[in-house]
Design a protein around this motif. Sequence first.
Motif, PDB file in Angstrom:
ATOM      1  N   ALA A  26      19.997 -24.417  30.103  1.00  0.00           N
ATOM      2  CA  ALA A  26      20.050 -25.023  28.771  1.00  0.00           C
ATOM      3  C   ALA A  26      21.220 -25.993  28.647  1.00  0.00           C
ATOM      4  N   THR A 122      12.652 -25.108  26.639  1.00  0.00           N
ATOM      5  CA  THR A 122      13.725 -24.115  26.578  1.00  0.00           C
ATOM      6  C   THR A 122      13.398 -23.048  25.552  1.00  0.00           C
ATOM      7  N   SER A 126      17.226 -18.493  26.074  1.00  0.00           N
ATOM      8  CA  SER A 126      17.955 -19.258  27.084  1.00  0.00           C
ATOM      9  C   SER A 126      18.991 -20.174  26.448  1.00  0.00           C
TER      10      SER A 126
END
Length: 243
Positions: A26, A122, A126
């Motif tokens: 991320a 994402t 995360s």
Amino acid sequence: MRRRMTGSDYACQYRAVDSPVHRLSAGWKMLISAALSIWILVVREPQPLLLATAACFLYYFFARLTLADLWRDIRFFLFQFIILLSLYLYKLGYPEGVWPGVRTSIQIVLFFIPGIVFLRTTQVSSMMKGLRGFVPYRILFLLFTSLRFVPFFAREMQEIFMAQKLRGARLSPQDIRRPVFWRDIFSCIIIPLLVRALKTADEAALSAEARGMGAHPRRTYYDVQELEKILASKEKTIQPTGK
């Protein structure tokens, strides 16, 4: 199942496929998104803008997102394109206002594309896991929960738009180009969407409180990808037994 693999139903919705962008952390994706967005903001000439456009779309499709996904993600920007171009033409006239209007509209669309890729690739867990060492988890929860509501409000806007058109609101593409009908956009789309946003925020706050949000100084994170790695490693260690 096939629909899930070939596309998503709503704008900015997380798409569970395997791609190089999905496999990035991320933090790296946020860094790439910030760099692309800053680049888009500073360009003014056609050639650099063309390069920035190519970079954004390359990043988008490198995440294995489809043209249908792209259309769902950027179709709402067509309204701002029409409005901005009309305002520039009204202010500067034709043809002086064409390029500034087109450039500004394209920059707005491109500015959001890296963030859309971030949302598309994402998971919330995360995102929060990657930043929990730097930002308090309450702020992370507020930030990323707001981001995950983007597909929800895109769907809400579409439903409100269709409902208001059935009630006779002047929301056709021909009407939107005329400033006299822009008040219908505000009263029929913006105000109901704001009311829905306030109600959703209140419901989300009650839900978080009911689940013990803020009861402990630290929290755990459910990471699907990490769980799959653990299960895969355990399967490899299991040796077949003979009879």
